[in-house]
Design a protein around this motif. Structure first.
Motif, mmCIF file in Angstrom:
data_model
loop_
_atom_site.group_PDB
_atom_site.id
_atom_site.type_symbol
_atom_site.label_atom_id
_atom_site.label_comp_id
_atom_site.label_asym_id
_atom_site.label_seq_id
_atom_site.Cartn_x
_atom_site.Cartn_y
_atom_site.Cartn_z
ATOM 1 N N ASP A 151 0.807 -1.219 0.000
ATOM 2 C CA ASP A 151 0.000 0.000 0.000
ATOM 3 C C ASP A 151 0.842 1.272 0.000
ATOM 4 N N GLU A 152 2.160 1.148 0.054
ATOM 5 C CA GLU A 152 2.996 2.348 -0.010
ATOM 6 C C GLU A 152 3.132 2.813 -1.455
ATOM 7 N N ASP A 153 3.096 4.099 -1.668
ATOM 8 C CA ASP A 153 3.195 4.610 -3.033
ATOM 9 C C ASP A 153 4.643 4.840 -3.425
ATOM 10 N N VAL A 154 4.900 4.595 -4.676
ATOM 11 C CA VAL A 154 6.235 4.821 -5.220
ATOM 12 C C VAL A 154 6.149 5.725 -6.448
ATOM 13 N N LYS B 38 11.558 7.708 3.261
ATOM 14 C CA LYS B 38 11.498 7.440 1.830
ATOM 15 C C LYS B 38 11.652 8.760 1.092
ATOM 16 N N GLY B 39 12.027 8.690 -0.134
ATOM 17 C CA GLY B 39 12.218 9.909 -0.895
ATOM 18 C C GLY B 39 12.054 9.658 -2.375
ATOM 19 N N GLU B 40 11.901 10.717 -3.068
ATOM 20 C CA GLU B 40 11.716 10.646 -4.506
ATOM 21 C C GLU B 40 12.846 11.396 -5.181
ATOM 22 N N TYR B 41 13.352 10.840 -6.239
ATOM 23 C CA TYR B 41 14.343 11.545 -7.027
ATOM 24 C C TYR B 41 13.798 11.645 -8.451
ATOM 25 N N VAL B 42 13.750 12.835 -8.939
ATOM 26 C CA VAL B 42 13.099 13.103 -10.220
ATOM 27 C C VAL B 42 14.098 13.729 -11.182
ATOM 28 N N GLY B 77 5.506 4.131 -15.542
ATOM 29 C CA GLY B 77 5.600 2.868 -14.833
ATOM 30 C C GLY B 77 6.709 2.915 -13.810
ATOM 31 N N VAL B 78 6.661 1.994 -12.879
ATOM 32 C CA VAL B 78 7.698 1.918 -11.862
ATOM 33 C C VAL B 78 8.140 0.477 -11.739
ATOM 34 N N ALA B 79 9.408 0.226 -11.958
ATOM 35 C CA ALA B 79 9.950 -1.115 -11.847
ATOM 36 C C ALA B 79 10.657 -1.259 -10.515
ATOM 37 N N GLY B 107 12.748 8.002 -9.615
ATOM 38 C CA GLY B 107 12.135 6.929 -8.860
ATOM 39 C C GLY B 107 11.969 7.260 -7.397
ATOM 40 N N VAL B 108 11.782 6.202 -6.614
ATOM 41 C CA VAL B 108 11.535 6.338 -5.178
ATOM 42 C C VAL B 108 12.432 5.350 -4.437
#
Lengths: 154, 250
Positions: A151-154, B38-42, B77-79, B107-108
């Motif tokens: 359920d965690e978003d990525v 957690k973090g996002e890199y764009v 999409g996210v792999a 991604g994340v």
């Protein structure tokens, strides 16, 4: 977390003064978790239909699609095994499971990929067949997958 | 960690003292990795991102990579689990590196409270091995929300614990080192099913751990009912993390 919440520790750790790693459960941090009782399941074993492709053919071929109901891209994991009548060498690892993505045939660098797709709200597992110097045909390639949608978003 | 200490929560009409693990809602002997951050890199244009932390140990981390702009391309999409990121010990940071053929990262990442350099063996609690999921009674159970979140939230991301959900657990953390040869790393387990595994490798002379997915052109990672096998033909330090499955086990 301030002065409220829930914590319990592993044995011999003080719940009031301990590192996060010594906590069995805490309401301070989220965890990866999957919903039970969903249809289709958020965790399940699935098997692909037999896949056939000629050696000279290159492209991306979808083997499995598992829809989910989240409005965002969910974290996911896949572990898989495979078999094929051609190339027979793939059966050398029969019974072994691998995390995806994976290069399944080193000489050709053909690959299996798993990803969540926003356009279709689904977890997809694709066979990526390259058309490089080395090529091979695949006959009756069957993929067994255990997938997890969290359920965690990525 | 013993099985005679802690908290167990069982479903209605189930005796928590005698219930097998798969029927329980919660057992504090389960080692469930917590997401510390957690973090996002764009579109990281220079091809790398350094994420600092103050944990003082090398944490387990996972990445989900958006593959825009490289082959294969997944629009939106996210792999999962690309063999891209690496982690730096002691310096309290890890570096995410763009894949070959791409100058962009997208991604994340998630960082967990698991020290990949410290051995850990969780107790084997699960027996017998069931085929089906435990029955779900949505009118009964327990929820614990994250700080500042409503326990009645419809968004399960707001919850730290929800008895209608299950989380993967750590079965063991297996650090080690090996020489410059193809001798496989073999780790036996008693789970009775092929578990999910995460493999981190720090090559001799390097400071970063790389995450290895299922297999590439020069390494392999496989999981069976009895053991894990990893072939890395290089001298390296490694850590193999074996997960315990809270769902269908056979």
């Amino acid at each position: 977390m301030g002065d409220y919440g829930f914590k319990d520790t592993i044995k011999n750790s003080d719940v009031y003064d301990t590192a996060v790693r010594n906590l069995a459960t805490t309401s301070e941090y989220p965890v990866l978790k999957s919903q039970l009782g969903e249809d289709p399941p958020m965790v399940d074993f699935v098997q692909s239909e037999p896949f056939n492709v000629e050696s000279a053919t290159a492209g991306t071929f979808n083997l499995l699609t598992i829809p989910y109901s989240y409005s965002y891209l969910p974290a996911n994991l896949c572990i898989a095994s495979y078999s094929a009548s051609t190339p027979a060498s793939l059966n050398d690892t029969a019974g072994s499971y691998f995390m995806l993505p994976k290069v399944i045939f080193v000489d050709t660098e053909d690959q299996l990929d798993a990803y969540v797709d926003e356009a279709t709200s689904s977890l997809k597992i694709d066979f990526i067949k390259r058309n490089g110097f080395f090529q091979t045909a695949y006959e009756n390639f069957v993929l067994n997958v255990k997938y997890y949608i969290f359920d965690e978003d990525v | 960690m013993d099985n005679d200490f802690g908290i167990k929560i069982s479903p209605r009409n189930i005796n928590a003292f005698t219930a097998p693990d798969y029927t329980l809602i919660h057992n504090s002997a389960w080692v469930i990795p917590k997401i510390l951050f957690k973090g996002e890199y764009v579109d990281a244009g220079d091809g790398s991102v350094i994420v600092e932390h103050d944990l003082g140990y090398v944490p387990m981390f996972l990445c989900w990579v958006r593959k825009r702009g490289i082959t294969p391309t997944y629009e939106n999409g996210v792999a999962a689990l690309e063999t891209l990121p690496s982690g730096t010990p002691v310096a309290n940071a890890f570096t995410l590196v763009a894949p070959a053929g791409s100058s962009n990262l997208d991604g994340v990442y998630m960082v967990f409270d698991v020290d990949i350099e410290s051995p850990l063996q969780a107790p084997i609690l699960i027996e017998p091995h069931p085929v089906d999921e435990p029955a779900i009674d949505r009118d009964f159970g327990i929820k614990i929300s994250l700080p500042g979140k409503d326990v009645n939230s419809e968004d399960t991301r707001d919850l730290a614990l929800d008895s209608n959900m299950r989380s993967p657990q750590i079965a063991s953390v297996n650090p080690g080192s090996k020489g410059n040869d193809s001798t496989p790393i073999v780790i036996d387990h008693e789970l009775g099913y092929p578990p999910v595994i995460f493999v981190y490798v720090k090559l001799d002379g390097e400071t970063n751990y790389k995450f290895l997915a299922g297999g590439g052109t020069d390494y392999s990672v496989s999981s069976t009912n009895e053991s894990i096998s990893v072939v890395i033909p290089y001298a390296c330090a490694y850590s193999v993390i074996i997960l315990k499955d809270p769902f269908r086990l056979s």
